[in-house]
Design a protein around this motif. Structure first.
Motif, mmCIF file in Angstrom:
data_model
loop_
_atom_site.group_PDB
_atom_site.id
_atom_site.type_symbol
_atom_site.label_atom_id
_atom_site.label_comp_id
_atom_site.label_asym_id
_atom_site.label_seq_id
_atom_site.Cartn_x
_atom_site.Cartn_y
_atom_site.Cartn_z
ATOM 1 N N UNK A 69 14.366 46.384 -18.204
ATOM 2 C CA UNK A 69 14.074 47.643 -18.388
ATOM 3 C C UNK A 69 15.434 47.946 -20.075
ATOM 4 N N UNK A 70 16.317 47.054 -19.193
ATOM 5 C CA UNK A 70 17.350 47.301 -19.872
ATOM 6 C C UNK A 70 17.540 46.628 -20.901
ATOM 7 N N UNK A 71 17.127 45.790 -21.192
ATOM 8 C CA UNK A 71 17.403 44.429 -22.086
ATOM 9 C C UNK A 71 16.330 44.342 -22.836
ATOM 10 N N UNK A 72 14.863 44.968 -22.516
ATOM 11 C CA UNK A 72 13.816 46.108 -23.335
ATOM 12 C C UNK A 72 13.623 46.356 -24.681
ATOM 13 N N UNK A 73 13.062 45.913 -25.760
ATOM 14 C CA UNK A 73 13.265 46.308 -26.728
ATOM 15 C C UNK A 73 11.312 46.782 -26.928
ATOM 16 N N UNK A 74 11.060 48.710 -26.793
ATOM 17 C CA UNK A 74 9.999 48.410 -26.530
ATOM 18 C C UNK A 74 9.522 48.673 -27.989
ATOM 19 N N UNK A 75 8.058 48.516 -28.092
ATOM 20 C CA UNK A 75 8.005 48.111 -29.436
ATOM 21 C C UNK A 75 5.814 49.064 -29.232
ATOM 22 N N UNK A 76 5.977 50.022 -29.978
ATOM 23 C CA UNK A 76 4.788 51.157 -29.969
ATOM 24 C C UNK A 76 3.636 50.815 -31.238
ATOM 25 N N UNK A 77 3.218 49.747 -30.910
ATOM 26 C CA UNK A 77 1.821 49.536 -31.784
ATOM 27 C C UNK A 77 1.315 50.367 -33.072
#
Length: 158
Positions: A69-77
């Motif tokens: 979770x700390x290394x995630x780049x969350x992309x909301x399509x």
């Protein structure tokens, strides 16, 4: 620090698992350790050793989830305009030009990939061949059995 792409759904699932492991599972395991201690000699107490092993596994998974979770780049399509181009997070309908077979894949992060569920990793050969292409384009995928051509039938932002 390298960031890894992740869908919103995957982030939510990881957060829910992390919350469960920190609240429910930790308490359950601590109770099992306490009960096993009451049974006496810890050296030959199988219940105690099993509970401690469970605790070790749970804490390792908590650390793994926190790291992801700390290394995630969350992309909301859903916040990205649908241009018909294949990008991370889209669902792509493909037609194999050699066999006319149809396939539908969602392009997701490496940890989310599940071919049985129609989710392929952004770093997979198929996804790499598709990224940047548009509806109607043909993508050539190199496989161990040779090249396979897929026509991009539809790109959905769902």
């Amino acid at each position: 620090m390298k960031r890894f792409p992740m869908t919103v759904e995957s982030e939510q699932a990881l957060r829910e698992e992390l919350h469960r492991r920190k609240t429910v599972d930790r308490a359950r395991i601590a109770e099992a350790i306490a009960e096993a201690r009451e049974l006496g000699d810890l050296k030959e107490n199988a219940e105690y050793h099993a509970a401690r092993e469970q605790q070790s596994f749970n804490e390792g998974r908590v650390q793994e989830l926190e790291g992801k979770l700390s290394n995630a780049q969350v992309i909301d399509i859903t916040t990205i305009e649908n241009t018909g181009k294949v990008i991370f997070g889209v669902t792509v309908s493909l037609i194999n030009t050699g066999t006319d077979e149809e396939a539908v894949y969602k392009i997701v992060g490496e940890d989310e990939a599940d071919i049985k569920d129609g989710k392929i990793s952004v770093s997979s050969p198929i996804a790499r061949a598709l990224i940047g292409k548009e509806e109607g384009d043909v993508a050539v995928v190199q496989t161990p059995k040779g090249s396979v051509e897929y026509e991009i039938d539809e790109v959905k932002h769902i």
